[in-house]
Design an enzyme around this catalytic site. Structure first.
Site, mmCIF file in Angstrom:
data_model
loop_
_atom_site.group_PDB
_atom_site.id
_atom_site.type_symbol
_atom_site.label_atom_id
_atom_site.label_comp_id
_atom_site.label_asym_id
_atom_site.label_seq_id
_atom_site.Cartn_x
_atom_site.Cartn_y
_atom_site.Cartn_z
ATOM 1 N N ARG A 166 -1.010 -8.172 13.269
ATOM 2 C CA ARG A 166 -1.549 -7.187 12.319
ATOM 3 C C ARG A 166 -2.345 -7.888 11.218
ATOM 4 O O ARG A 166 -3.362 -7.371 10.764
ATOM 5 C CB ARG A 166 -0.405 -6.328 11.758
ATOM 6 C CG ARG A 166 0.149 -5.375 12.823
ATOM 7 C CD ARG A 166 1.551 -4.867 12.501
ATOM 8 N NE ARG A 166 1.620 -4.129 11.265
ATOM 9 C CZ ARG A 166 2.763 -3.905 10.605
ATOM 10 N NH1 ARG A 166 3.914 -4.383 11.069
ATOM 11 N NH2 ARG A 166 2.737 -3.223 9.501
ATOM 12 N N ARG A 172 11.882 -5.325 6.182
ATOM 13 C CA ARG A 172 11.860 -4.043 5.463
ATOM 14 C C ARG A 172 12.387 -2.871 6.292
ATOM 15 O O ARG A 172 12.346 -2.877 7.521
ATOM 16 C CB ARG A 172 10.456 -3.750 4.913
ATOM 17 C CG ARG A 172 9.426 -3.369 5.931
ATOM 18 C CD ARG A 172 8.054 -3.226 5.274
ATOM 19 N NE ARG A 172 7.065 -2.842 6.261
ATOM 20 C CZ ARG A 172 5.775 -2.670 6.006
ATOM 21 N NH1 ARG A 172 5.307 -2.857 4.780
ATOM 22 N NH2 ARG A 172 4.942 -2.303 6.965
ATOM 23 N N ARG A 180 13.875 1.379 10.809
ATOM 24 C CA ARG A 180 12.946 0.240 10.811
ATOM 25 C C ARG A 180 11.827 0.556 11.770
ATOM 26 O O ARG A 180 12.046 1.157 12.817
ATOM 27 C CB ARG A 180 13.646 -1.023 11.325
ATOM 28 C CG ARG A 180 14.559 -1.644 10.315
ATOM 29 C CD ARG A 180 15.283 -2.859 10.888
ATOM 30 N NE ARG A 180 16.448 -3.120 10.061
ATOM 31 C CZ ARG A 180 16.452 -3.984 9.040
ATOM 32 N NH1 ARG A 180 15.396 -4.716 8.770
ATOM 33 N NH2 ARG A 180 17.529 -4.144 8.300
ATOM 34 N N LYS A 206 0.834 -1.217 0.000
ATOM 35 C CA LYS A 206 0.000 0.000 0.000
ATOM 36 C C LYS A 206 0.864 1.260 0.000
ATOM 37 O O LYS A 206 0.644 2.170 -0.798
ATOM 38 C CB LYS A 206 -0.934 0.031 1.232
ATOM 39 C CG LYS A 206 -1.890 -1.149 1.339
ATOM 40 C CD LYS A 206 -2.848 -1.008 2.518
ATOM 41 C CE LYS A 206 -2.202 -1.025 3.881
ATOM 42 N NZ LYS A 206 -1.541 -2.299 4.235
ATOM 43 N N ARG A 256 -9.980 1.146 8.244
ATOM 44 C CA ARG A 256 -9.610 -0.210 8.671
ATOM 45 C C ARG A 256 -10.734 -0.881 9.443
ATOM 46 O O ARG A 256 -10.579 -2.048 9.807
ATOM 47 C CB ARG A 256 -8.375 -0.135 9.561
ATOM 48 C CG ARG A 256 -7.048 -0.412 8.840
ATOM 49 C CD ARG A 256 -5.996 -0.336 9.897
ATOM 50 N NE ARG A 256 -4.731 -0.929 9.676
ATOM 51 C CZ ARG A 256 -3.656 -0.316 9.181
ATOM 52 N NH1 ARG A 256 -3.747 0.895 8.707
ATOM 53 N NH2 ARG A 256 -2.496 -0.921 9.157
HETATM 54 P P1 AMP Z 1 0.396 0.989 8.978
HETATM 55 O O1 AMP Z 1 1.529 1.961 8.859
HETATM 56 O O2 AMP Z 1 -0.754 1.322 8.099
HETATM 57 O O3 AMP Z 1 0.841 -0.441 8.852
HETATM 58 O O4 AMP Z 1 -0.154 1.140 10.472
HETATM 59 C C1 AMP Z 1 0.669 0.847 11.589
HETATM 60 C C2 AMP Z 1 -0.198 0.708 12.836
HETATM 61 O O5 AMP Z 1 -0.871 1.953 13.081
HETATM 62 C C3 AMP Z 1 -1.317 -0.327 12.734
HETATM 63 O O6 AMP Z 1 -0.873 -1.639 13.045
HETATM 64 C C4 AMP Z 1 -2.299 0.221 13.772
HETATM 65 O O7 AMP Z 1 -1.865 -0.046 15.090
HETATM 66 C C5 AMP Z 1 -2.196 1.719 13.548
HETATM 67 N N1 AMP Z 1 -3.134 2.219 12.507
HETATM 68 C C6 AMP Z 1 -2.822 2.771 11.310
HETATM 69 N N2 AMP Z 1 -3.926 3.126 10.626
HETATM 70 C C7 AMP Z 1 -4.973 2.773 11.420
HETATM 71 C C8 AMP Z 1 -6.374 2.840 11.263
HETATM 72 N N3 AMP Z 1 -6.945 3.350 10.149
HETATM 73 N N4 AMP Z 1 -7.152 2.373 12.283
HETATM 74 C C9 AMP Z 1 -6.600 1.853 13.404
HETATM 75 N N5 AMP Z 1 -5.292 1.737 13.610
HETATM 76 C C10 AMP Z 1 -4.473 2.191 12.628
#
Ligand code: AMP
Length: 223
Positions: free
Chosen positions: A177, A132, A165, A18, A93
């Site tokens: 996740r 990564r 990281r 993404k 999400r």
């Molecule tokens: P990401 O960078 O999108 O992988 O997000 C990293 C972490 O941020 C996720 O595992 C969640 O803990 C939190 N997070 C990011 N976006 C959301 C969202 N839309 N709703 C809830 N938690 C989020």
């Protein structure tokens, strides 16, 4: 809606690409990437109240509350650059976030232009995410196994030499996740299918191949 800036959503589990593809859509189409993960990490780094509440939840690989995420997203969407059109990366999400987004867009006379589901194999995501890292200066993504910089320790894109990281990019947290994705986010695929804006993209192939498929979709939906 005719004349409205595009609102694209990238759906997919951690590691689906993404963030990588959102950055490419920024380059290719001048759209603005809105990543709630990036916004939350910035709030954690800045030590804001929202950041303090989000930190432990993020490190455990669970979802931050809708209230916190929506407040952060609304602030960002109030900035003028979003008029160019947006790519939502990692948002919505949950069903609650999707409903809130629909309402927010409706208030501005807009709707979701396309929701792209990046379809990948879960097991491959654990290996992808675990290795990564990114350039600390420009954010270019790298991987221990799949994509090292051409000169060790030097970013191909900007020449930066500091890399970082994420605290949650380890095998154990990735599994959490992935579970959160399947329980709470995957059901949104049906939500966007019912709005006739869903696009499924097979996303185990090359970054450039997926970039081309997304470019086709953006060309088609913004025509
Ligand atoms: P990401 O960078 O999108 O992988 O997000 C990293 C972490 O941020 C996720 O595992 C969640 O803990 C939190 N997070 C990011 N976006 C959301 C969202 N839309 N709703 C809830 N938690 C989020």
């Amino acid at each position: 809606m005719a004349g409205s800036p595009p609102v694209l959503i990238l759906l997919g589990p951690p590691g689906a690409g993404k963030g990588t593809q959102a950055r490419m859509l920024e380059e290719d189409f001048g759209l603005v990437q809105l990543s709630t993960g990036d916004l939350l990490r910035a709030a954690v780094a800045a030590g804001t109240e929202a950041g303090k509440q989000a930190r432990a939840v993020m490190e455990a690989g669970q979802l931050v509350s809708d209230d916190i995420v929506l407040a952060i997203l609304k602030d960002r969407m109030a900035q003028p650059d979003v008029q160019k059109g947006i790519i939502l990366d990692g948002f919505p999400r949950t069903a609650g976030q999707a409903a809130a987004l629909d309402r927010l867009l409706a208030e501005a006379g807009q709707r979701v232009t396309a929701a792209v589901s990046l379809e990948v194999d879960d097991e491959a995501m654990v290996a992808r995410v675990s290795g990564r890292y990114t350039c600390g200066t420009c954010g270019e993504g790298y991987h221990d196994e799949f994509k090292q910089p051409a000169t060790a320790g030097v970013c191909d894109k900007c020449g930066g030499t500091a890399f970082k990281r994420r605290a949650d990019d380890n095998a154990e947290t990735v599994r959490e996740r992935l579970a959160a994705y399947h329980a709470q986010t995957a059901p949104l695929i049906a939500h966007y299918e019912s709005q006739s804006v869903l696009e499924r993209v097979p996303a185990m192939g090359s970054i450039d191949g997926i970039r081309a498929m997304l470019a086709d979709i953006v060309g088609r939906v913004s025509a």
